[in-house]
Motif scaffolding. Structure first.
Motif, PDB file in Angstrom:
ATOM      1  N   TRP A  15     -38.842  49.626 -51.781  1.00 18.06           N
ATOM      2  CA  TRP A  15     -39.143  48.441 -50.871  1.00 18.06           C
ATOM      3  C   TRP A  15     -38.042  47.375 -50.808  1.00 18.06           C
ATOM      4  O   TRP A  15     -37.387  47.195 -51.653  1.00 18.06           O
ATOM      5  CB  TRP A  15     -40.701  47.777 -51.028  1.00 18.06           C
ATOM      6  CG  TRP A  15     -40.718  46.657 -51.860  1.00 18.06           C
ATOM      7  CD1 TRP A  15     -40.612  45.444 -51.622  1.00 18.06           C
ATOM      8  CD2 TRP A  15     -40.648  46.873 -53.361  1.00 18.06           C
ATOM      9  NE1 TRP A  15     -40.827  44.620 -52.947  1.00 18.06           N
ATOM     10  CE2 TRP A  15     -40.815  45.611 -53.794  1.00 18.06           C
ATOM     11  CE3 TRP A  15     -40.640  48.043 -54.489  1.00 18.06           C
ATOM     12  CZ2 TRP A  15     -40.839  45.203 -55.111  1.00 18.06           C
ATOM     13  CZ3 TRP A  15     -40.669  47.547 -55.501  1.00 18.06           C
ATOM     14  CH2 TRP A  15     -40.767  46.289 -56.138  1.00 18.06           C
ATOM     15  N   ASP A  16     -38.205  46.683 -49.769  1.00 16.47           N
ATOM     16  CA  ASP A  16     -37.016  45.453 -49.452  1.00 16.47           C
ATOM     17  C   ASP A  16     -37.803  44.179 -49.027  1.00 16.47           C
ATOM     18  O   ASP A  16     -37.313  43.324 -48.625  1.00 16.47           O
ATOM     19  CB  ASP A  16     -35.983  45.837 -48.248  1.00 16.47           C
ATOM     20  CG  ASP A  16     -36.683  46.292 -47.072  1.00 16.47           C
ATOM     21  OD1 ASP A  16     -37.637  46.070 -47.076  1.00 16.47           O
ATOM     22  OD2 ASP A  16     -35.690  46.396 -46.163  1.00 16.47           O
ATOM     23  N   LYS A  17     -38.971  44.528 -49.254  1.00 14.00           N
ATOM     24  CA  LYS A  17     -39.901  43.098 -48.998  1.00 14.00           C
ATOM     25  C   LYS A  17     -40.387  42.591 -50.237  1.00 14.00           C
ATOM     26  O   LYS A  17     -41.472  43.174 -50.869  1.00 14.00           O
ATOM     27  CB  LYS A  17     -41.284  43.455 -47.925  1.00 14.00           C
ATOM     28  CG  LYS A  17     -40.631  44.297 -46.677  1.00 14.00           C
ATOM     29  CD  LYS A  17     -41.833  44.633 -45.849  1.00 14.00           C
ATOM     30  CE  LYS A  17     -41.427  45.406 -44.693  1.00 14.00           C
ATOM     31  NZ  LYS A  17     -40.557  44.669 -43.703  1.00 14.00           N
ATOM     32  N   PRO A  18     -40.182  41.396 -50.649  1.00 12.82           N
ATOM     33  CA  PRO A  18     -40.657  40.957 -52.116  1.00 12.82           C
ATOM     34  C   PRO A  18     -41.991  40.561 -51.955  1.00 12.82           C
ATOM     35  O   PRO A  18     -42.694  40.670 -53.000  1.00 12.82           O
ATOM     36  CB  PRO A  18     -39.959  39.606 -52.051  1.00 12.82           C
ATOM     37  CG  PRO A  18     -38.617  39.771 -51.343  1.00 12.82           C
ATOM     38  CD  PRO A  18     -39.109  40.462 -50.164  1.00 12.82           C
ATOM     39  N   ASP A  19     -42.693  40.340 -50.918  1.00  6.96           N
ATOM     40  CA  ASP A  19     -43.972  39.809 -50.841  1.00  6.96           C
ATOM     41  C   ASP A  19     -44.998  41.151 -51.206  1.00  6.96           C
ATOM     42  O   ASP A  19     -46.024  41.119 -51.542  1.00  6.96           O
ATOM     43  CB  ASP A  19     -44.505  39.491 -49.343  1.00  6.96           C
ATOM     44  CG  ASP A  19     -43.904  38.024 -49.030  1.00  6.96           C
ATOM     45  OD1 ASP A  19     -43.305  37.656 -49.973  1.00  6.96           O
ATOM     46  OD2 ASP A  19     -44.116  37.789 -47.942  1.00  6.96           O
ATOM     47  N   ILE A  20     -44.582  42.282 -51.111  1.00  7.88           N
ATOM     48  CA  ILE A  20     -45.079  43.725 -51.474  1.00  7.88           C
ATOM     49  C   ILE A  20     -45.421  43.385 -52.952  1.00  7.88           C
ATOM     50  O   ILE A  20     -46.419  44.020 -53.250  1.00  7.88           O
ATOM     51  CB  ILE A  20     -44.428  44.943 -51.194  1.00  7.88           C
ATOM     52  CG1 ILE A  20     -44.185  44.907 -49.823  1.00  7.88           C
ATOM     53  CG2 ILE A  20     -45.015  46.037 -51.640  1.00  7.88           C
ATOM     54  CD1 ILE A  20     -45.473  45.050 -48.838  1.00  7.88           C
ATOM     55  N   ALA A  21     -44.842  42.719 -53.890  1.00  7.97           N
ATOM     56  CA  ALA A  21     -45.022  42.713 -55.319  1.00  7.97           C
ATOM     57  C   ALA A  21     -46.200  41.793 -55.634  1.00  7.97           C
ATOM     58  O   ALA A  21     -46.721  41.647 -56.529  1.00  7.97           O
ATOM     59  CB  ALA A  21     -43.787  42.087 -55.941  1.00  7.97           C
ATOM     60  N   ASP A  22     -46.891  41.407 -54.447  1.00  9.20           N
ATOM     61  CA  ASP A  22     -48.092  40.296 -54.689  1.00  9.20           C
ATOM     62  C   ASP A  22     -49.088  41.254 -55.219  1.00  9.20           C
ATOM     63  O   ASP A  22     -49.536  42.260 -54.532  1.00  9.20           O
ATOM     64  CB  ASP A  22     -48.318  39.756 -53.234  1.00  9.20           C
ATOM     65  CG  ASP A  22     -49.902  39.011 -53.161  1.00  9.20           C
ATOM     66  OD1 ASP A  22     -50.349  38.934 -54.345  1.00  9.20           O
ATOM     67  OD2 ASP A  22     -49.824  38.116 -52.344  1.00  9.20           O
ATOM     68  N   PRO A  23     -49.966  40.839 -56.189  1.00 10.73           N
ATOM     69  CA  PRO A  23     -50.864  41.659 -56.725  1.00 10.73           C
ATOM     70  C   PRO A  23     -52.120  42.187 -55.827  1.00 10.73           C
ATOM     71  O   PRO A  23     -52.764  43.022 -56.000  1.00 10.73           O
ATOM     72  CB  PRO A  23     -51.535  40.942 -57.938  1.00 10.73           C
ATOM     73  CG  PRO A  23     -50.366  39.961 -58.203  1.00 10.73           C
ATOM     74  CD  PRO A  23     -49.612  39.662 -56.990  1.00 10.73           C
ATOM     75  N   LYS A  24     -52.181  41.508 -54.667  1.00 17.32           N
ATOM     76  CA  LYS A  24     -53.238  41.892 -53.645  1.00 17.32           C
ATOM     77  C   LYS A  24     -52.970  42.951 -52.855  1.00 17.32           C
ATOM     78  O   LYS A  24     -53.684  43.293 -52.325  1.00 17.32           O
ATOM     79  CB  LYS A  24     -53.315  40.599 -52.747  1.00 17.32           C
ATOM     80  CG  LYS A  24     -54.145  39.131 -53.337  1.00 17.32           C
ATOM     81  CD  LYS A  24     -54.153  38.192 -52.384  1.00 17.32           C
ATOM     82  CE  LYS A  24     -54.976  36.898 -52.914  1.00 17.32           C
ATOM     83  NZ  LYS A  24     -54.820  35.844 -52.026  1.00 17.32           N
ATOM     84  N   CYS A  25     -51.751  43.368 -52.916  1.00 16.76           N
ATOM     85  CA  CYS A  25     -50.974  44.411 -52.378  1.00 16.76           C
ATOM     86  C   CYS A  25     -51.084  45.708 -53.050  1.00 16.76           C
ATOM     87  O   CYS A  25     -50.667  46.774 -52.580  1.00 16.76           O
ATOM     88  CB  CYS A  25     -49.699  44.170 -51.660  1.00 16.76           C
ATOM     89  SG  CYS A  25     -49.663  43.003 -50.493  1.00 16.76           S
ATOM     90  N   PHE A  26     -51.338  45.487 -54.364  1.00 17.56           N
ATOM     91  CA  PHE A  26     -51.255  46.687 -55.315  1.00 17.56           C
ATOM     92  C   PHE A  26     -52.150  47.747 -54.913  1.00 17.56           C
ATOM     93  O   PHE A  26     -51.614  49.057 -54.972  1.00 17.56           O
ATOM     94  CB  PHE A  26     -51.407  46.156 -56.914  1.00 17.56           C
ATOM     95  CG  PHE A  26     -50.585  45.493 -57.604  1.00 17.56           C
ATOM     96  CD1 PHE A  26     -49.234  44.979 -56.715  1.00 17.56           C
ATOM     97  CD2 PHE A  26     -50.624  44.979 -58.750  1.00 17.56           C
ATOM     98  CE1 PHE A  26     -48.337  44.378 -57.353  1.00 17.56           C
ATOM     99  CE2 PHE A  26     -49.526  44.292 -59.482  1.00 17.56           C
ATOM    100  CZ  PHE A  26     -48.392  43.915 -58.635  1.00 17.56           C
ATOM    101  N   THR A  27     -53.580  47.661 -54.651  1.00 22.49           N
ATOM    102  CA  THR A  27     -54.145  48.705 -54.344  1.00 22.49           C
ATOM    103  C   THR A  27     -53.593  49.428 -53.124  1.00 22.49           C
ATOM    104  O   THR A  27     -53.893  50.566 -53.044  1.00 22.49           O
ATOM    105  CB  THR A  27     -55.809  48.154 -54.124  1.00 22.49           C
ATOM    106  OG1 THR A  27     -56.279  47.369 -55.301  1.00 22.49           O
ATOM    107  CG2 THR A  27     -56.591  49.210 -53.939  1.00 22.49           C
ATOM    108  N   ALA A  28     -53.322  48.497 -52.154  1.00 23.57           N
ATOM    109  CA  ALA A  28     -53.105  49.294 -50.784  1.00 23.57           C
ATOM    110  C   ALA A  28     -51.792  50.038 -51.011  1.00 23.57           C
ATOM    111  O   ALA A  28     -51.763  51.237 -50.341  1.00 23.57           O
ATOM    112  CB  ALA A  28     -52.659  48.157 -49.748  1.00 23.57           C
ATOM    113  N   LEU A  29     -50.842  49.473 -51.985  1.00 23.87           N
ATOM    114  CA  LEU A  29     -49.634  50.554 -52.125  1.00 23.87           C
ATOM    115  C   LEU A  29     -50.339  51.991 -52.878  1.00 23.87           C
ATOM    116  O   LEU A  29     -49.707  52.952 -52.785  1.00 23.87           O
ATOM    117  CB  LEU A  29     -48.865  49.773 -53.174  1.00 23.87           C
ATOM    118  CG  LEU A  29     -47.945  48.732 -52.434  1.00 23.87           C
ATOM    119  CD1 LEU A  29     -47.336  48.105 -53.469  1.00 23.87           C
ATOM    120  CD2 LEU A  29     -46.794  49.336 -51.691  1.00 23.87           C
ATOM    121  N   GLY A  30     -51.241  51.666 -53.758  1.00 26.64           N
ATOM    122  CA  GLY A  30     -51.907  53.178 -54.515  1.00 26.64           C
ATOM    123  C   GLY A  30     -52.631  53.708 -53.466  1.00 26.64           C
ATOM    124  O   GLY A  30     -52.473  55.072 -53.329  1.00 26.64           O
TER     125      GLY A  30
END
Length: 494
Positions: free
Chosen positions: A358-373
């Protein structure tokens, strides 16, 4: 335009719901875009409780993710995966055994037959969401991959994860209202563990805790497989509700909880802060002692429930990798320090960057972890040609066919019949208890009880495990922590 499938997922949260679209490249997740929306009245304890509000919520998320720059020209999201960590989510152990008079070679067909048998588990009012990868015993010896091994006896220990039937139904109805199809329900705690736990964590034994707003998930892994999953109907929202007893509106209670809440009770009873009411004319002083006493008491109660769940699962002496914590509720000041003080081996949940491009730093927000999973678990393309464009093509094709039919008409009588048929054709047709909880469950939550039942075979198995190393130490710390709560409660009584 890239022809790789695009996956769309929605992670239901009691406070905030996350939507995300992405692709996969050589097994790695390539997120394209994501958005977050307040769940408002749509979601409670991780499940859809208001279909009208949920349809509006889903529509906002799908619309924001359907931009041409994300999906490509004339393409739209027509399907979606939804991740749930609802209160009624629970795991049940199912043991499937095969015995033979003589040695046989274990085949893939035999393993699939055993899995199919485990999938046949039916619990009244429950929907089977997932059958996990099993733990195998071949001739009473644990094996990771038994295929091709000779044996007279093979056992497989599965976890079948279920949830209340209405969860799927409510999501399907809400999505249907915005013309989007539900591909499947995914288990959010499993998706989170998949994208954050390392192979070492899953092998040694690790308990992952996601302390959200309306619920807390407790997911335990050992020997690379999930061995227990429980959902507590308690979270940060309980703290907010408790703080309204100090005559706060809920929005003010949430704000001050984040700014001033703590696990440490303020000892100076004269110390406080000034609160100005909404009318901006009335001021009153709030004592830090009263404020922190409320936040600390409720969070200690949630922590005690987590410890009790781990103990009831029989895994307290097997967590050699300790605990991992995440979620908005875990951000309360000094909460992590409190856990470390009592259990020592506690760490934050971190993203496995080796699984993501990824090239979007905001993706590292813990609120996004489950969506990535959830993206990692998705398999079916969720994007199709825009329906409006497709309808236009169909209309043009129909017009061309009608023109050809008119040219084929030779005699006047046939032409008259053809005109009548066309006139008709042109017509319009409308056409899961160990929970220490003060409040009673509301009527729509009565069947969302936490079932913490320990399978006798699991108990026997845990007794046979070696009581040593970090896991054993961790188990003794849990018992000490539980004793601490008893002492603390006696002190409060004094």
């Amino acid at each position: 335009m890239d022809s790789n499938p695009i996956f769309a997922v929605i992670d239901l949260g009691s406070y905030e719901t996350v939507g995300m679209v992405g692709r996969k490249d050589d097994g790695k997740i390539c997120p394209i875009a994501y958005t977050k929306e307040p769940s408002s009245t749509a979601v409670r304890h991780g499940y859809v409780c208001n279909i009208d509000s949920a349809a509006t919520l889903f529509d906002k998320i799908i619309t924001k993710l359907s931009k041409e720059e994300y999906l490509g020209e004339n393409r739209a999201i027509t399907k979606v995966y939804v991740g749930v960590g609802a209160q009624s989510l629970n795991s049940t152990e199912v043991v499937v055994e095969r015995s033979f008079e003589e040695d046989i070679v274990i085949t893939q067909e035999l393993l699939q037959e055993m899995r199919d048998e485990a999938s046949q588990l039916r619990i009244a009012g429950k929907d089977n969401l997932l059958v996990t990868t099993p733990t195998y015993l071949v001739n009473d010896v644990q094996e990771k991959n038994p295929k091709g091994m000779p044996c007279k006896c093979v056992k497989a220990f599965y976890q079948v994860i279920t949830a209340r039937e209405s969860i799927r139904k409510n999501i399907e109805i809400a999505l249907k209202r915005i013309n989007v199809t539900l591909v499947d329900i995914l288990v959010s705690p499993i998706a989170l563990a998949d994208i954050t736990m390392t192979e070492a964590n899953k092998t040694l034994g690790c308990c992952q805790i996601d302390l959200g707003a309306g619920k807390t998930s407790v997911c335990i892994y050992k020997n690379l497989t999930p061995v227990a999953l429980y959902i507590l109907p308690m979270g940060g929202q309980n703290v907010t509700t408790d703080l309204t007893s100090l005559r706060f509106l809920e929005r003010d209670a949430e704000k001050f909880k984040i700014e001033k809440g703590s696990m440490v009770v303020e000892s100076d009873r004269n110390k406080g802060f000034t609160f100005v009411d909404q009318d901006k004319t009335t001021e009153r002083k709030i004592r830090y002692y009263d404020f922190t006493k409320i936040t600390s008491s409720r969070m200690k109660e949630i922590f005690a429930n987590i410890l009790n769940i781990i103990t009831c699962s029989g895994m307290q002496n097997s967590l050699d990798a300790g605990l991992q914590i995440t979620g908005g509720g875990a951000k309360l000041s000094k909460f992590k320090d409190f856990m470390i003080k009592n259990l020592e081996c506690v760490a934050d949940v971190t993203l496995r960057k080796d699984m993501i491009i990824w090239d979007k730093p905001d993706i590292a927000d813990p609120k996004c972890f489950t969506a990535l999973g959830l993206l990692r678990l998705a398999k079916e393309d969720c994007v199709d040609i825009n329906k409006n464009i497709s309808d236009l093509f169909e209309s043009e094709e129909s017009a061309a066919q009608e023109a050809e039919q008119k040219e084929d008409v030779q005699d006047p009588i046939s032409a008259l019949w053809t005109e009548d048929d066309e006139a008709v054709a042109d017509g319009e047709y409308d056409g899961g208890s160990v929970i220490i909880q003060d409040d009673k469950e509301s009527e729509d939550e009565m069947d969302d009880t936490i079932e913490i039942a320990t399978n006798s075979q699991k108990q026997k198995k845990s007794k046979k495990e070696k009581r040593g190393g970090i896991g054993s130490t961790f188990g003794s710390l849990i018992h000490k922590a539980l004793d601490f709560f008893s002492d603390d409660e006696e002190e409060d009584m004094k």
